[in-house]
Design a protein around this motif. Structure first.
Motif, PDB file in Angstrom:
ATOM      1  N   ALA A 188     -46.693   6.779 -98.702  1.00  0.00           N
ATOM      2  CA  ALA A 188     -45.936   8.020 -98.553  1.00  0.00           C
ATOM      3  C   ALA A 188     -45.937   8.508 -97.106  1.00  0.00           C
ATOM      4  CB  ALA A 188     -46.516   9.102 -99.455  1.00  0.00           C
ATOM      5  N   ARG A 189     -46.961   8.113 -96.335  1.00  0.00           N
ATOM      6  CA  ARG A 189     -47.043   8.549 -94.948  1.00  0.00           C
ATOM      7  C   ARG A 189     -46.024   7.817 -94.075  1.00  0.00           C
ATOM      8  NH1 ARG A 189     -49.697  12.646 -96.900  1.00  0.00           N
ATOM      9  NH2 ARG A 189     -51.764  12.160 -97.678  1.00  0.00           N
ATOM     10  N   ARG A 190     -45.460   6.749 -94.578  1.00  0.00           N
ATOM     11  CA  ARG A 190     -44.600   5.915 -93.740  1.00  0.00           C
ATOM     12  C   ARG A 190     -43.157   5.921 -94.238  1.00  0.00           C
ATOM     13  NH1 ARG A 190     -49.037   2.462 -94.573  1.00  0.00           N
ATOM     14  NH2 ARG A 190     -47.777   0.986 -95.751  1.00  0.00           N
ATOM     15  N   GLU A 191     -42.789   6.904 -95.056  1.00  0.00           N
ATOM     16  CA  GLU A 191     -41.423   6.963 -95.568  1.00  0.00           C
ATOM     17  C   GLU A 191     -40.434   7.449 -94.517  1.00  0.00           C
ATOM     18  OE1 GLU A 191     -41.661   9.438 -98.971  1.00  0.00           O
ATOM     19  OE2 GLU A 191     -42.486   7.881-100.266  1.00  0.00           O
ATOM     20  N   ALA A 192     -40.905   8.205 -93.524  1.00  0.00           N
ATOM     21  CA  ALA A 192     -40.027   8.735 -92.482  1.00  0.00           C
ATOM     22  C   ALA A 192     -40.613   8.362 -91.122  1.00  0.00           C
ATOM     23  CB  ALA A 192     -39.907  10.245 -92.620  1.00  0.00           C
ATOM     24  N   ALA A 193     -39.883   8.687 -90.063  1.00  0.00           N
ATOM     25  CA  ALA A 193     -40.348   8.384 -88.715  1.00  0.00           C
ATOM     26  C   ALA A 193     -41.644   9.141 -88.418  1.00  0.00           C
ATOM     27  CB  ALA A 193     -39.269   8.750 -87.705  1.00  0.00           C
ATOM     28  N   HIS A 194     -42.612   8.450 -87.857  1.00  0.00           N
ATOM     29  CA  HIS A 194     -43.883   9.051 -87.481  1.00  0.00           C
ATOM     30  C   HIS A 194     -44.233   8.633 -86.062  1.00  0.00           C
ATOM     31  CE1 HIS A 194     -44.460   9.856 -91.775  1.00  0.00           C
ATOM     32  NE2 HIS A 194     -45.519  10.580 -91.462  1.00  0.00           N
ATOM     33  N   VAL A 195     -45.072   9.430 -85.429  1.00  0.00           N
ATOM     34  CA  VAL A 195     -45.646   9.035 -84.151  1.00  0.00           C
ATOM     35  C   VAL A 195     -47.165   9.031 -84.286  1.00  0.00           C
ATOM     36  CG1 VAL A 195     -43.749   9.848 -82.721  1.00  0.00           C
ATOM     37  CG2 VAL A 195     -45.631  11.414 -83.282  1.00  0.00           C
ATOM     38  N   PHE A 196     -47.770   8.223 -83.431  1.00  0.00           N
ATOM     39  CA  PHE A 196     -49.227   8.092 -83.381  1.00  0.00           C
ATOM     40  C   PHE A 196     -49.657   8.412 -81.958  1.00  0.00           C
ATOM     41  CE2 PHE A 196     -52.988   5.605 -82.372  1.00  0.00           C
ATOM     42  CZ  PHE A 196     -53.821   5.856 -83.441  1.00  0.00           C
ATOM     43  N   ALA A 197     -50.594   9.346 -81.806  1.00  0.00           N
ATOM     44  CA  ALA A 197     -51.064   9.739 -80.481  1.00  0.00           C
ATOM     45  C   ALA A 197     -52.578   9.612 -80.397  1.00  0.00           C
ATOM     46  CB  ALA A 197     -50.646  11.180 -80.172  1.00  0.00           C
ATOM     47  N   ILE A 198     -53.059   9.098 -79.264  1.00  0.00           N
ATOM     48  CA  ILE A 198     -54.489   9.074 -78.971  1.00  0.00           C
ATOM     49  C   ILE A 198     -54.738  10.065 -77.842  1.00  0.00           C
ATOM     50  CG2 ILE A 198     -56.465   7.713 -78.230  1.00  0.00           C
ATOM     51  CD1 ILE A 198     -55.148   5.240 -79.255  1.00  0.00           C
ATOM     52  N   CYS A 199     -55.689  10.990 -78.061  1.00  0.00           N
ATOM     53  CA  CYS A 199     -56.041  11.998 -77.055  1.00  0.00           C
ATOM     54  C   CYS A 199     -57.502  11.789 -76.652  1.00  0.00           C
ATOM     55  CB  CYS A 199     -55.880  13.412 -77.615  1.00  0.00           C
ATOM     56  SG  CYS A 199     -54.272  13.728 -78.370  1.00  0.00           S
ATOM     57  N   GLY A 288     -51.653   9.363 -75.100  1.00  0.00           N
ATOM     58  CA  GLY A 288     -50.553   8.411 -75.192  1.00  0.00           C
ATOM     59  C   GLY A 288     -49.903   8.530 -76.556  1.00  0.00           C
ATOM     60  N   VAL A 289     -48.578   8.572 -76.600  1.00  0.00           N
ATOM     61  CA  VAL A 289     -47.835   8.790 -77.845  1.00  0.00           C
ATOM     62  C   VAL A 289     -46.848   7.636 -78.048  1.00  0.00           C
ATOM     63  CG1 VAL A 289     -46.385  10.385 -79.158  1.00  0.00           C
ATOM     64  CG2 VAL A 289     -47.988  11.280 -77.443  1.00  0.00           C
ATOM     65  N   VAL A 290     -46.889   7.028 -79.236  1.00  0.00           N
ATOM     66  CA  VAL A 290     -45.993   5.902 -79.542  1.00  0.00           C
ATOM     67  C   VAL A 290     -45.445   6.062 -80.957  1.00  0.00           C
ATOM     68  CG1 VAL A 290     -47.245   4.309 -78.032  1.00  0.00           C
ATOM     69  CG2 VAL A 290     -47.864   4.473 -80.466  1.00  0.00           C
ATOM     70  N   PRO A 291     -44.345   5.365 -81.271  1.00  0.00           N
ATOM     71  CA  PRO A 291     -43.871   5.362 -82.665  1.00  0.00           C
ATOM     72  C   PRO A 291     -44.890   4.653 -83.555  1.00  0.00           C
ATOM     73  CG  PRO A 291     -42.186   4.513 -81.158  1.00  0.00           C
ATOM     74  CD  PRO A 291     -43.462   4.578 -80.386  1.00  0.00           C
ATOM     75  N   LEU A 292     -45.048   5.136 -84.779  1.00  0.00           N
ATOM     76  CA  LEU A 292     -45.928   4.486 -85.743  1.00  0.00           C
ATOM     77  C   LEU A 292     -45.081   3.575 -86.619  1.00  0.00           C
ATOM     78  CD1 LEU A 292     -48.762   4.267 -87.013  1.00  0.00           C
ATOM     79  CD2 LEU A 292     -48.106   6.103 -88.570  1.00  0.00           C
ATOM     80  N   PRO A 293     -45.303   2.256 -86.544  1.00  0.00           N
ATOM     81  CA  PRO A 293     -44.473   1.337 -87.338  1.00  0.00           C
ATOM     82  C   PRO A 293     -44.646   1.564 -88.837  1.00  0.00           C
ATOM     83  CG  PRO A 293     -45.725   0.170 -85.651  1.00  0.00           C
ATOM     84  CD  PRO A 293     -46.284   1.549 -85.727  1.00  0.00           C
ATOM     85  N   VAL A 294     -43.614   1.197 -89.590  1.00  0.00           N
ATOM     86  CA  VAL A 294     -43.685   1.305 -91.044  1.00  0.00           C
ATOM     87  C   VAL A 294     -44.670   0.286 -91.597  1.00  0.00           C
ATOM     88  CG1 VAL A 294     -42.378   1.028 -93.182  1.00  0.00           C
ATOM     89  CG2 VAL A 294     -41.345   2.219 -91.236  1.00  0.00           C
ATOM     90  N   GLN A 295     -44.660  -0.925 -91.056  1.00  0.00           N
ATOM     91  CA  GLN A 295     -45.516  -1.988 -91.557  1.00  0.00           C
ATOM     92  C   GLN A 295     -46.946  -1.826 -91.049  1.00  0.00           C
ATOM     93  OE1 GLN A 295     -44.468  -4.108 -93.825  1.00  0.00           O
ATOM     94  NE2 GLN A 295     -42.412  -3.217 -93.737  1.00  0.00           N
ATOM     95  N   ALA A 296     -47.906  -1.834 -91.972  1.00  0.00           N
ATOM     96  CA  ALA A 296     -49.316  -1.678 -91.594  1.00  0.00           C
ATOM     97  C   ALA A 296     -49.769  -2.799 -90.672  1.00  0.00           C
ATOM     98  CB  ALA A 296     -50.185  -1.633 -92.850  1.00  0.00           C
ATOM     99  N   ALA A 297     -49.180  -3.986 -90.817  1.00  0.00           N
ATOM    100  CA  ALA A 297     -49.573  -5.120 -89.982  1.00  0.00           C
ATOM    101  C   ALA A 297     -49.262  -4.885 -88.511  1.00  0.00           C
ATOM    102  CB  ALA A 297     -48.863  -6.388 -90.466  1.00  0.00           C
ATOM    103  N   GLU A 298     -48.359  -3.952 -88.230  1.00  0.00           N
ATOM    104  CA  GLU A 298     -47.971  -3.675 -86.849  1.00  0.00           C
ATOM    105  C   GLU A 298     -48.729  -2.495 -86.238  1.00  0.00           C
ATOM    106  OE1 GLU A 298     -43.759  -3.105 -86.835  1.00  0.00           O
ATOM    107  OE2 GLU A 298     -43.342  -4.970 -87.903  1.00  0.00           O
ATOM    108  N   HIS A 299     -49.636  -1.908 -87.010  1.00  0.00           N
ATOM    109  CA  HIS A 299     -50.353  -0.738 -86.520  1.00  0.00           C
ATOM    110  C   HIS A 299     -51.239  -1.054 -85.316  1.00  0.00           C
ATOM    111  CE1 HIS A 299     -49.938   1.827 -90.433  1.00  0.00           C
ATOM    112  NE2 HIS A 299     -48.818   1.685 -89.764  1.00  0.00           N
TER     113      HIS A 299
END
Length: 324
Positions: A188-199, A288-299
């Motif tokens: 459910a977390r990957r149904e729409a566009a997400h971003v992933f940020a490391i601070c 750093g902020v990047v798109p979060l891929p839908v596929q877990a293998a690409e995380h």
């Protein structure tokens, strides 16, 4: 001399900062490093970490083998056996309650079947006796089933509490790496566009070096609280050490703006040393902020990309958010 409790806390904080699991051997090495009773071990560890380089698991294992010898896992094994025995005991109790309730209802059914011919032959007296027995059996079954339900509820609550503790950082209350992985694992977390940020908190080591780990811990808790407050509608977790992560349902452009807003809110807070009221200055972080891929293998690739952007922000002068 530091107390055992203080040394233990420092050892666990150090392992967290090094991104090492608190296994028995790692904890023993960290504790020995902080209690200072093995000067050569302290010297060897500092030769690796003093320049801000994180010690690896392989290096930790080598140092442990050289200076402390093989650690026994007997105590850990006993602890696991005790936990397993406790769960097994509860499970057996539930099974007995359920079996008893099942036997009671089964007995009632068989008795009812046997009594049907008597109803036709003997009339209302047998009917009244049957009803009395039926009521007794039903009430007993209800009590036993209610007890079973209560036991199941208690066990479920205990298991949920254990799982919650395992997925939450003890210092900040934020989800830890396990909690973050669980969140990322939900489709459910990957149904729409997400971003992933490391601070990453800028110059965090200086707080520990100048004021001590207790103040460093307060800085971590304050940063965590600020991020939670500013990003209440988004997911915030502690990645490890002085690093936090943010997962937001948006694109990179807006994600950068969100993280910038969180950074600004943190910078507007005024920090003082509790013991002396000495101002500690502005606390900042780089991200750093990047798109979060839908596929877990690409995380993993996304995490590496965010980490690279984070260090670009550090090299550009810190207190910056880079998106890509």
């Amino acid at each position: 001399m530091n107390s055992i409790k203080a040394i233990s806390a420092d050892a666990l904080a150090w392992l967290d900062a090094q991104r090492l699991p608190p296994s028995p051997s790692n904890y023993r090495l960290a504790y020995s490093y902080h209690d200072g009773e093995h000067p050569e071990l302290v010297k060897a560890v500092r030769a690796i970490v003093d320049d801000g380089v994180r010690i690896t698991q392989a290096e930790t294992d080598t140092l442990h083998e050289r200076w402390l010898g093989a650690v026994t896992t007997e105590s850990a094994k006993r602890a696991d056996e005790a936990r397993t025995a406790a769960i097994r005991h509860q499970a057996l109790g539930l099974a007995e309650l359920a079996a008893s309730a099942t036997a009671t209802t089964g007995e009632f059914g068989r008795e009812l079947e046997r009594s049907i011919p008597e109803l036709a032959e003997e009339g209302s007296a047998s009917m009244q006796e049957l009803f009395a027995r039926t009521l007794e059996r039903t009430q007993r079954a209800e009590r036993e089933l209610a007890a079973t339900t209560a036991q199941v509820q208690q066990l479920r609550e205990k298991l949920e509490a254990v799982q919650g503790d395992a997925e939450r950082d003890a210092l900040t209350g934020l989800p830890n790496r396990r909690g973050i992985d669980a969140y990322l694992g939900a489709d459910a977390r990957r149904e729409a566009a997400h971003v992933f940020a490391i601070c990453d908190i800028d110059r965090f080591k200086s707080y520990n070096d100048r004021y001590g780990h207790a103040v460093g811990d307060r800085v971590l808790k304050t940063v965590a609280a600020s991020l939670q407050e500013t990003l209440a509608d988004h997911f915030v977790g502690r990645w490890g050490g002085e690093e936090f992560i943010i997962i937001a349902r948006t694109d990179v452009s807006d994600g950068v703006k969100l993280v910038e807003a969180a950074k600004t809110a943190l910078g507007e807070r005024h920090f003082k040393l509790r013991e002396t009221d000495e101002p500690m200055g502005k606390i900042t972080f780089s991200a750093g902020v990047v798109p979060l891929p839908v596929q877990a293998a690409e995380h993993e690739a996304a995490f590496a990309a965010a980490d690279a952007l984070l260090y670009q922000a550090k090299e550009a002068g810190r207190d910056r958010v880079f998106g890509g």
